[in-house]
Design an enzyme around this catalytic site. Structure first.
Site, PDB file in Angstrom:
ATOM      1  CD  GLU A   1      -2.850  -1.311   0.521  1.00  0.00           C
ATOM      2  OE1 GLU A   1      -3.237  -0.280  -0.063  1.00  0.00           O
ATOM      3  OE2 GLU A   1      -3.343  -2.431   0.345  1.00  0.00           O
TER       4      GLU A   1
ATOM      5  CB  CYS B   1      -2.655   6.237   2.276  1.00  0.00           C
ATOM      6  SG  CYS B   1      -3.804   5.263   3.256  1.00  0.00           S
TER       7      CYS B   1
HETATM    8  P1  NAP Z   1       8.520   4.629   4.828  1.00  0.00           P
HETATM    9  O1  NAP Z   1       9.767   5.384   5.128  1.00  0.00           O
HETATM   10  O2  NAP Z   1       8.434   3.846   3.583  1.00  0.00           O
HETATM   11  O3  NAP Z   1       8.269   3.697   6.106  1.00  0.00           O
HETATM   12  C1  NAP Z   1       7.174   2.823   6.177  1.00  0.00           C
HETATM   13  C2  NAP Z   1       7.545   1.663   7.082  1.00  0.00           C
HETATM   14  O4  NAP Z   1       8.628   0.948   6.488  1.00  0.00           O
HETATM   15  C3  NAP Z   1       8.027   2.081   8.464  1.00  0.00           C
HETATM   16  O5  NAP Z   1       7.576   1.148   9.408  1.00  0.00           O
HETATM   17  C4  NAP Z   1       9.547   2.006   8.316  1.00  0.00           C
HETATM   18  O6  NAP Z   1      10.204   1.802   9.536  1.00  0.00           O
HETATM   19  C5  NAP Z   1       9.646   0.789   7.445  1.00  0.00           C
HETATM   20  N1  NAP Z   1      10.921   0.649   6.753  1.00  0.00           N
HETATM   21  C6  NAP Z   1      11.672   1.609   6.191  1.00  0.00           C
HETATM   22  N2  NAP Z   1      12.757   1.053   5.609  1.00  0.00           N
HETATM   23  C7  NAP Z   1      12.679  -0.282   5.821  1.00  0.00           C
HETATM   24  C8  NAP Z   1      13.505  -1.403   5.481  1.00  0.00           C
HETATM   25  N3  NAP Z   1      14.634  -1.255   4.794  1.00  0.00           N
HETATM   26  N4  NAP Z   1      13.109  -2.631   5.878  1.00  0.00           N
HETATM   27  C9  NAP Z   1      11.964  -2.810   6.548  1.00  0.00           C
HETATM   28  N5  NAP Z   1      11.150  -1.790   6.918  1.00  0.00           N
HETATM   29  C10 NAP Z   1      11.506  -0.544   6.548  1.00  0.00           C
HETATM   30  O7  NAP Z   1       7.288   5.526   4.770  1.00  0.00           O
HETATM   31  P2  NAP Z   1       6.763   6.578   5.814  1.00  0.00           P
HETATM   32  O8  NAP Z   1       7.868   7.351   6.458  1.00  0.00           O
HETATM   33  O9  NAP Z   1       5.839   5.865   6.739  1.00  0.00           O
HETATM   34  O10 NAP Z   1       6.005   7.517   4.840  1.00  0.00           O
HETATM   35  C11 NAP Z   1       6.669   8.015   3.727  1.00  0.00           C
HETATM   36  C12 NAP Z   1       5.721   8.133   2.567  1.00  0.00           C
HETATM   37  O11 NAP Z   1       4.925   6.943   2.420  1.00  0.00           O
HETATM   38  C13 NAP Z   1       4.707   9.217   2.769  1.00  0.00           C
HETATM   39  O12 NAP Z   1       5.251  10.466   2.474  1.00  0.00           O
HETATM   40  C14 NAP Z   1       3.602   8.762   1.830  1.00  0.00           C
HETATM   41  O13 NAP Z   1       3.877   9.174   0.524  1.00  0.00           O
HETATM   42  C15 NAP Z   1       3.661   7.271   1.893  1.00  0.00           C
HETATM   43  N6  NAP Z   1       2.624   6.702   2.755  1.00  0.00           N
HETATM   44  C16 NAP Z   1       1.641   5.940   2.197  1.00  0.00           C
HETATM   45  C17 NAP Z   1       0.671   5.374   3.013  1.00  0.00           C
HETATM   46  C18 NAP Z   1      -0.417   4.465   2.472  1.00  0.00           C
HETATM   47  O14 NAP Z   1      -1.200   3.924   3.258  1.00  0.00           O
HETATM   48  N7  NAP Z   1      -0.549   4.223   1.196  1.00  0.00           N
HETATM   49  C19 NAP Z   1       0.687   5.614   4.370  1.00  0.00           C
HETATM   50  C20 NAP Z   1       1.709   6.374   4.895  1.00  0.00           C
HETATM   51  C21 NAP Z   1       2.682   6.894   4.078  1.00  0.00           C
HETATM   52  P3  NAP Z   1      10.924   2.989  10.344  1.00  0.00           P
HETATM   53  O15 NAP Z   1       9.855   3.907  10.761  1.00  0.00           O
HETATM   54  O16 NAP Z   1      11.554   2.278  11.467  1.00  0.00           O
HETATM   55  O17 NAP Z   1      11.883   3.610   9.385  1.00  0.00           O
END
Ligand code: NAP
Length: 518
Positions: free
Chosen positions: A256, A295
């Site tokens: 997602e 989202c």
């Molecule tokens: P993110 O940086 O992709 O992180 C999402 C999850 O992935 C967090 O739990 C993060 O953990 C984890 N993660 C990051 N790198 C990882 C790795 N190498 N291995 C395993 N897990 C890893 O996203 P975000 O900071 O939550 O949001 C960034 C963007 O995502 C937003 O700006 C938005 O565009 C999008 N978003 C989409 C939705 C949706 O439902 N579609 C929801 C929220 C955000 P840590 O926190 O420990 O780094």
């Protein structure tokens, strides 16, 4: 400062060394710290597979449903406390915290009811037995068996409670143990919910594990019958999809990701009508609820050219009433974004939109209330106007995960369908029209690029919760940019956690296996 632990291998474990500090996004006050270094993740996943998996698979759907009901009740009994935790750790208003916490509670309760309905079975069948041979004796039937691995759930920062609840509900009901990794920045709420569930001893050991902090090498330890369900940024999704075991062992992955959701005002809708007012209500709500960090929030607003100026005026009027600040301060209606990095990303995204569109609101003075000077991850609600949707590029390609939207003027139904589809695949879009023929053309025109379409007319405008609300009865997910995933949708949500196997054989044997009558 509180040091958070992870719940793995049936016990609470602290990571080694100095941890990542979690702060209140409104004041930047430190709240807790957490580390996952040194936690044996391979052993923790094995514990879930070996202890939690068999315990769950031994239960019927009705019994698994009762586990979900117990989890939902725990959230209900501790609701006020959890709302406080959500407000402080997420920087959200009380009403935004309710959206998250009540969403978790409601989704768990919905799947508890579904478990009751599915009753004494332990797995599902798909369709009916079909004759395969010369005689009716040789038949085939598809079964959906729980996968004998662990469901790893990597959640986003914006819904620490609902994100946990919606994924866990489907996995547990299907018969797979969950290994939950909330986003570190807002993990306090998921951690508190887990503490309450563990204290209440409502789940067999190994059924639910929690990793409170960075994922480390978690994904490196996945195997063929495991599944990975991820919510977050598209680039993280790409990284996770390319991890060796995921590629080599075909680990099933659900994503997602980002989405440039649209709202279309139909050309038939008169200003001042119920449908028109519902449209304004939904756009404004999505810009400001959870500070735009949903989202499913509307990012692109399509309005017939002769109505565009009026719509912008109405939205600006509403945005003038937004009081940004510390959600603990009386009168505040919008909090900060969740982290310093998000604030930087949102501000950079606003610049991209500013480069191609006019700012109708958001350039004036912006002073969040109830916070120490210069503190907090605040961004102003910002409304852009674009006369030509075709000329815009960034607004169709870059999701600003904050309180921002762009209004586009459009001239024809074909044009608006083409421009909505430029989002490259999305979670949801909404059509506001009372003319059924127009609504049909719009829904069918944009539908295949989306996971969900909400068609709002005067008949349902007072009932529909708005496109930003994900209901467990309908699927959540979308093609392309949105990640290509699918969650929830009632019993459909169990499919991801089940292996479809075609069993071919003697009809009485197959009927006995599936419990078919006759
Ligand atoms: P993110 O940086 O992709 O992180 C999402 C999850 O992935 C967090 O739990 C993060 O953990 C984890 N993660 C990051 N790198 C990882 C790795 N190498 N291995 C395993 N897990 C890893 O996203 P975000 O900071 O939550 O949001 C960034 C963007 O995502 C937003 O700006 C938005 O565009 C999008 N978003 C989409 C939705 C949706 O439902 N579609 C929801 C929220 C955000 P840590 O926190 O420990 O780094």
């Amino acid at each position: 400062m509180i040091v958070l632990s992870s719940y793995v291998s049936g016990t609470w474990k602290k990571g080694d060394g100095a941890g990542q500090v979690l702060v209140n996004p409104a004041t930047e006050e430190p709240l807790a710290e957490t580390s996952t270094r040194g936690i044996d993740l391979a052993a923790a996943l094995d514990f879930a597979r070996d202890e939690g998996g068999p315990a769950l698979r031994a239960l019927t759907f009705a019994e698994r449903g009762e586990l979900l009901r117990a989890m939902s009740r725990i959230i209900h009994q501790n609701r006020d406390h959890l709302l406080d935790v959500g407000m402080e750790s997420g920087g959200v208003t009380r009403s935004d915290a309710k959206f998250d916490v009540d969403g978790a509670m409601g989704t768990l309760a919905y799947y508890a009811d579904l478990g009751k309905e599915l009753g004494s079975r332990k797995w599902l069948t798909d369709g009916d037995a079909v004759q395969l041979g010369r005689s009716p004796r040789f038949v085939g039937h598809h079964l959906l068996l729980p996968r004998r691995g662990v469901a790893v759930h990597v959640n986003a920062f914006n819904f620490p409670a609902w994100g946990f609840g919606e994924k866990a509900a489907c996995a547990l009901l299907a018969g797979m143990p969950v290994f939950v990794k909330p986003a570190t920045s807002t993990a306090l709420l998921a951690h508190r919910i887990f503490e309450l569930i563990v204290e209440a001893k409502v789940l067999p050991e190994g059924v639910a594990s929690l990793l409170t902090g960075p994922a480390g090498d978690l994904v490196e330890h996945l195997r063929g019958e495991d599944v990975l369900s991820f919510t977050g940024g598209g680039s993280t999704a790409t990284t996770l999809r390319s991890v060796q075991p995921v590629v080599r062992d075909s680990v099933r992955v659900n994503v997602e990701a980002d989405s440039l959701n649209a709202a279309i005002l139909g050309a038939d809708v008169e200003p001042g009508s119920d449908t028109f007012n519902g449209f304004l209500r939904d756009v404004f709500r999505d810009m400001t609820q959870k500070t735009g960090q949903k989202c499913t929030a509307i990012r692109r607003v399509f309005v017939p050219r002769d109505r565009a100026a009026g719509v912008v005026e109405e939205l600006v009027e509403r945005l003038r009433g937004v009081v940004a600040g510390n959600p603990k301060t009386d009168g505040v209606t919008m909090g900060p974004v969740a982290t310093a990095a998000q604030a930087r990303d949102v501000k950079a995204g606003l610049e991209l939109l500013r480069a191609e569109s006019r700012v109708a609101f958001g350039d004036g003075p912006f002073e969040p209330v109830g916070v120490p000077a210069g503190k907090g991850f605040f961004v102003p609600p910002t409304l852009f106007v674009q006369e030509s949707a075709a000329a815009a590029k960034n607004a169709h390609a870059h999701e600003v995960f904050g309180p921002a939207a762009t209004v586009f003027a459009y001239d024809s139904t074909d044009e608006v369908i083409t421009q909505v589809r430029r989002g490259g695949g999305g979670l949801v879009s909404s059509v506001y029209a009372d003319d059924k023929a127009l609504a049909t053309e719009l829904v069918l025109g944009i539908g295949s690029s989306l996971g969900r379409v909400v068609a709002i007319s005067a008949k349902v405008v007072d009932q529909a919760p708005g496109p930003g609300t994900v209901l467990p009865q309908s699927i959540h997910g979308g093609p392309g940019r949105a990640g290509g995933g699918e969650e929830l949708g009632g019993v459909r949500g169990l499919g991801f956690y089940s292996q479809r196997v075609a069993v071919q054989g003697d009809r009485p044997f197959i009927d006995g296996l599936t419990g078919a009558k006759g």
